[in-house]
Design an enzyme around this catalytic site. Sequence first.
Site, PDB file in Angstrom:
ATOM      1  N   ARG A  34       0.816  -1.222   0.000  1.00 36.45           N
ATOM      2  CA  ARG A  34       0.000   0.000   0.000  1.00 36.45           C
ATOM      3  C   ARG A  34       0.845   1.265   0.000  1.00 36.45           C
ATOM      4  NH1 ARG A  34      -2.469   0.245   4.988  1.00 36.45           N
ATOM      5  NH2 ARG A  34      -1.026  -1.351   5.728  1.00 36.45           N
ATOM      6  N   ASN A  87       2.674 -12.963   1.639  1.00 36.51           N
ATOM      7  CA  ASN A  87       3.307 -12.477   2.857  1.00 36.51           C
ATOM      8  C   ASN A  87       2.463 -11.441   3.588  1.00 36.51           C
ATOM      9  OD1 ASN A  87       5.684 -11.653   4.660  1.00 36.51           O
ATOM     10  ND2 ASN A  87       5.282  -9.772   3.505  1.00 36.51           N
ATOM     11  N   TYR A 153      -6.812 -13.384  15.483  1.00 37.14           N
ATOM     12  CA  TYR A 153      -5.551 -13.494  14.749  1.00 37.14           C
ATOM     13  C   TYR A 153      -5.150 -14.956  14.596  1.00 37.14           C
ATOM     14  CZ  TYR A 153      -0.658 -13.329  13.507  1.00 37.14           C
ATOM     15  OH  TYR A 153       0.545 -13.551  12.859  1.00 37.14           O
ATOM     16  N   LYS A 157      -4.637 -17.347  11.098  1.00 39.31           N
ATOM     17  CA  LYS A 157      -3.430 -18.095  10.746  1.00 39.31           C
ATOM     18  C   LYS A 157      -3.693 -19.603  10.722  1.00 39.31           C
ATOM     19  CE  LYS A 157      -0.624 -14.794   9.777  1.00 39.31           C
ATOM     20  NZ  LYS A 157      -0.087 -14.641   8.396  1.00 39.31           N
ATOM     21  N   GLY A 184       7.949 -17.993  14.645  1.00 39.66           N
ATOM     22  CA  GLY A 184       7.636 -17.555  15.995  1.00 39.66           C
ATOM     23  C   GLY A 184       7.830 -16.053  16.074  1.00 39.66           C
ATOM     24  N   THR A 188       9.784  -7.316  13.705  1.00 42.91           N
ATOM     25  CA  THR A 188       9.464  -6.507  12.528  1.00 42.91           C
ATOM     26  C   THR A 188       8.487  -5.419  12.992  1.00 42.91           C
ATOM     27  OG1 THR A 188       7.581  -7.913  11.937  1.00 42.91           O
ATOM     28  CG2 THR A 188       9.728  -8.508  11.004  1.00 42.91           C
ATOM     29  N   GLU A 189       7.685  -4.891  12.073  1.00 46.85           N
ATOM     30  CA  GLU A 189       6.649  -3.934  12.457  1.00 46.85           C
ATOM     31  C   GLU A 189       5.423  -4.628  13.059  1.00 46.85           C
ATOM     32  OE1 GLU A 189       5.600  -1.629   9.047  1.00 46.85           O
ATOM     33  OE2 GLU A 189       7.394  -0.363   9.156  1.00 46.85           O
ATOM     34  N   PHE A 190       5.466  -5.961  13.157  1.00 52.67           N
ATOM     35  CA  PHE A 190       4.315  -6.750  13.592  1.00 52.67           C
ATOM     36  C   PHE A 190       3.702  -6.220  14.893  1.00 52.67           C
ATOM     37  CE2 PHE A 190       2.480 -10.214  16.067  1.00 52.67           C
ATOM     38  CZ  PHE A 190       1.576 -10.768  15.177  1.00 52.67           C
TER      39      PHE A 190
END
Length: 252
Positions: A34, A87, A153, A157, A184, A188-190
């Site tokens: 985006r 991803n 969430y 998954k 696991g 990141t930006e997670f």
Amino acid sequence: MKRTALITGATAGIGEETARLLSKNDFNLILTGRREERLKKLADEITRDSECKVHILVFDIRSREKTMEAVKSLPQEWMNIDVLLNNAGLAAGLNTIQEGVVDDWEQMIDTNIKGLLYITRLIAPKMVERNSGHIVNISSIAGKETYPMGNVYCATKHAVQSLTQGMRLDMLKHGIKVSSVSPGAVETEFSLVRFKGDKEKADKVYEGFTPLFAKDIAETILFILTRPAHVNIDDILVMPTAQAFSREFYRK
């Protein structure tokens, strides 16, 4: 001859690092996301540092119409996609089911499940026509366990895991490989996204242990994509040494 890989969610984290790694290992890349500025910056970096060709597509994968428009806009030379890396995904919020935020639920379901389905539905038929291709879905430890306040969430998954198995069965007779990678804790930006920009809260997730990094998962993806023709990696679970289950960490 270079293969062409389409990576969703390439603007950060695992998608970004995988793009960098594949660019140096005989792939041309279609990068989607985006955030146009980030995609352009990454594309410029890759083309400067490698012989990889890059095409970018800017759209929100939650929109079926925008996803369709983006894929249909691909020039003819980019139509034969050898690898689809699903991803794009996120966690939004951390609430009990009875206190859940419906907008968060919809964001996760629309991105993690429906977005994956939209892009796969557009790319997979071309793979079937050629009897060749590889689909890699990024799942999670949350697709194998369910943890407190991770309800929706984790459900998305788990759906990715089930869809991966379903794709594997459906694609079997067409010679198309299907794999999933289940990480696991990856820094990141997670967590920043999950906690809606609260950096202090996000940083605490990774305190006291060494988490996985995006590059670790990128290297796992490259391993999957470079196996011989007769080898399909169905699923890989990758954990930090300090993490045994979704909520079991050894913190120093």
